[in-house]
Design a protein around this motif. Structure first.
Motif, short mmCIF file in Angstrom:
data_model
loop_
_atom_site.label_atom_id
_atom_site.label_comp_id
_atom_site.label_asym_id
_atom_site.label_seq_id
_atom_site.Cartn_x
_atom_site.Cartn_y
_atom_site.Cartn_z
N SER A 131 37.04 39.65 46.07
CA SER A 131 37.75 40.28 44.96
C SER A 131 39.14 40.67 45.44
O SER A 131 39.32 41.02 46.61
CB SER A 131 37.00 41.51 44.46
OG SER A 131 35.72 41.15 43.99
N GLU B 57 33.63 47.30 34.83
CA GLU B 57 35.05 46.95 34.84
C GLU B 57 35.87 48.10 34.30
O GLU B 57 35.53 48.69 33.27
CB GLU B 57 35.30 45.69 34.00
CG GLU B 57 36.74 45.22 34.05
CD GLU B 57 36.95 43.89 33.34
OE1 GLU B 57 36.50 42.86 33.87
OE2 GLU B 57 37.54 43.91 32.24
N SER C 151 46.92 47.09 40.24
CA SER C 151 46.69 46.20 39.09
C SER C 151 45.39 46.57 38.41
O SER C 151 44.48 47.12 39.03
CB SER C 151 46.66 44.74 39.55
OG SER C 151 45.57 44.51 40.42
N LEU C 152 45.32 46.24 37.15
CA LEU C 152 44.12 46.47 36.34
C LEU C 152 43.98 45.29 35.38
O LEU C 152 44.97 44.64 35.04
CB LEU C 152 44.23 47.78 35.54
CG LEU C 152 44.12 49.07 36.36
CD1 LEU C 152 44.57 50.27 35.55
CD2 LEU C 152 42.67 49.28 36.83
N ARG D 175 39.97 46.30 36.97
CA ARG D 175 39.33 46.22 38.28
C ARG D 175 37.83 46.44 38.15
O ARG D 175 37.35 46.95 37.15
CB ARG D 175 39.92 47.25 39.25
CG ARG D 175 41.33 46.87 39.67
CD ARG D 175 41.84 47.67 40.82
NE ARG D 175 43.08 47.08 41.30
CZ ARG D 175 43.26 46.57 42.51
NH1 ARG D 175 42.26 46.57 43.38
NH2 ARG D 175 44.41 46.06 42.86
N ARG D 176 37.14 46.02 39.21
CA ARG D 176 35.68 46.13 39.25
C ARG D 176 35.28 47.26 40.18
O ARG D 176 35.83 47.41 41.27
CB ARG D 176 35.08 44.81 39.74
CG ARG D 176 33.56 44.81 39.90
CD ARG D 176 33.10 43.49 40.49
NE ARG D 176 31.65 43.39 40.56
CZ ARG D 176 30.92 43.82 41.57
NH1 ARG D 176 31.50 44.41 42.61
NH2 ARG D 176 29.61 43.69 41.57
N VAL E 68 37.36 50.40 44.09
CA VAL E 68 37.48 49.40 43.05
C VAL E 68 38.26 48.21 43.59
O VAL E 68 39.14 48.36 44.42
CB VAL E 68 38.17 49.96 41.79
CG1 VAL E 68 37.36 51.08 41.18
CG2 VAL E 68 39.58 50.44 42.10
N SER E 69 37.89 47.04 43.15
CA SER E 69 38.60 45.84 43.56
C SER E 69 39.03 45.07 42.33
O SER E 69 38.54 45.32 41.22
CB SER E 69 37.72 44.95 44.44
OG SER E 69 36.57 44.55 43.74
N GLY E 70 39.93 44.14 42.52
CA GLY E 70 40.41 43.36 41.40
C GLY E 70 39.27 42.66 40.70
O GLY E 70 38.38 42.10 41.33
#
Length: 445
Positions: A69, A98, A265-266, A268-269, A288-290
């Motif tokens: 991610s 998400e 950035s958004l 995200r997971r 959180v990751s992309g």
């Protein structure tokens, strides 16, 4: 002849026939040393040939990469300004959820922690009258979300505060309370405006009355003085209104640092959650990751020369499907034992099932480089030899006789070369020499 003698002759004759047969059989089993050598020697060398083919050639780079991610980020709320313990009261997300821009990540002491996209962290609370790059980032974000912060600049104005208030109302929360001192100053400024308005009204009444009745002791009223008094009252009202407007801006909706977090950035997971409802916030509350996936592969210098950003690729999903992707970055590998080049591939649009299958997988990546325009004459690379002038040739067997044919070589791929005859003829099905059947071939099977 007696019967006994006849039996004797028959016995002798039978023995002779048997002996003859045995001798003939033994003779077939006896091999001379010369015959033995001849029978075990390697066969006479002969050329190994393959037919010229019609095929489409595709040059490509094939490698493998790890799916991850985009950029994991730890979410750490700024709780230092809170007047009470930072207890989680709700909105705790599940792993895999998400997070969209403008949504509440978490609820702390009844207030939301809103996720916004931006490079600068929320390092201070913002309020009307402030300025700086963090204010400009906020206004850009508000405008992106369809809220109106007024002119996008680095000044936190009343319009900025109004847009912030709308952001909170949109997700079902009351806007942040203005600064108490600023509210007191606004109340005082409103009182000053009220007093100034009364003074203007009194001055206007005095001037109006001067034209209707004589002054004291019958002396004429000095209307000029009354007009000057009215002008002064109106000036004081203008000043009071300006001060009131300034106080109103200062008392506009602020943005507490504890209620917003900026991430690069958004959407995200959510990868990990480290708090629970009723627990106290102490450091990072989640990771959180992309929501988007990337594939990172490593290639050597030779393959690196054939790759470029924006090249299309094919990614093999572990389920057996293939999805398109694009090379989005190529960087020299870094690290103590790193070699070659790191290639970042961004997949195209994925279904939820494909995204789940890809996440964390090691996948096959194919990058098409060049292709022939349909079928062409092709021979194995082993069939090509160099002539005395450096020209390329193939050896064609025609009725048992070898013929050298000079060829022009086009695309080489998949162990084959595209060829066309320069002198002589070459056609599909012609047998070209790729080796010989000498001792090496015989011994190697």
């Amino acid at each position: 002849m007696s019967r006994a003698r006849s039996r004797t002759l028959l016995a002798v004759g039978g023995s002779a026939v048997i002996a003859l047969g045995a001798g003939i059989y033994a003779g077939t089993r006896i091999t001379s040393p010369a015959d033995a050598v001849a029978r075990t020697a390697a066969p006479e060398a002969s050329e190994v040939t393959v037919p010229v083919e019609l095929r489409t050639l595709n040059s490509e780079v094939v490698t493998r990469g790890d799916v991850t991610s985009a950029g994991a980020v730890d979410i750490t709320p700024e709780t230092g300004g809170l007047e009470m313990p930072p207890i989680v009261t709700g909105q705790v997300p599940e792993v895999g959820a998400e997070i969209a821009e403008g949504a509440a990540l978490l609820e702390i002491v009844g207030r939301p922690l809103i996720a916004l996209a931006g490079e600068l962290p929320m390092y201070r609370s913002l309020r009307p009258g402030m300025s700086g790059p963090d204010v400009e980032q906020l206004e850009l974000t508000l405008e992106r979300l369809g809220l109106d912060p007024g002119e996008v600049d680095d000044e936190y104005t009343g319009a900025t505060g109004n847009a912030v208030a709308e952001l909170f109302e949109r997700i079902g929360y009351e806007p942040p309370e203005p600064d108490p001192q600023a509210e007191q100053e606004l109340d005082a400024a409103n009182d000053q405006v009220d007093q100034a308005e009364d003074a203007v009204e009194d001055a206007e009444d005095a001037l109006d009355a001067a034209g209707d009745a004589p002054g004291q002791d019958g002396a004429p009223v000095d209307e000029d003085a009354l007009q000057d008094a009215l002008d002064d009252a109106r000036d004081r009202l203008d000043d009071a209104e300006a001060a009131r407007d300034e106080a109103a801006v200062a008392a506009g909706t602020p943005l507490p640092a504890a209620e917003v977090v900026f991430v690069p950035s958004l959407p995200r997971r959510v990868d990990e959650v480290s708090v629970r409802r009723g627990g106290e916030v102490d450091g990072a509350v989640m990771s959180v990751s992309g929501a988007s996936l990337v594939v990172t592969a490593n290639v050597d210098d030779a393959d690196h020369e054939r790759l470029a950003v924006d090249q299309p690729v094919t990614i093999e999903v572990p389920t057996g499907e293939e999805v398109p992707g694009t090379i989005t970055a190529i960087e020299e590998a870094t690290g103590d034992e790193a070699t070659g080049w790191d290639v970042t591939v961004t997949p195209g649009e994925l279904t939820p099932e494909q995204a789940e299958a890809l996440r964390g997988a090691n996948v096959r990546i194919t990058v098409p480089i060049e292709s022939t325009d349909g079928d062409v004459l092709a021979v194995p690379l082993a069939a090509l030899t160099a002539g005395p002038g450096g020209e390329s040739r193939v050896e064609v067997m025609r009725d048992g006789v070898a013929e050298l044919v000079e060829v022009a070589v086009g695309l080489t791929a998949e162990g084959y070369a595209e060829v066309s005859a320069v002198e002589g003829t070459l056609a599909e099905g012609d047998l070209v020499v790729v080796g010989d059947g000498g001792e090496d071939d015989a011994s190697g099977g």
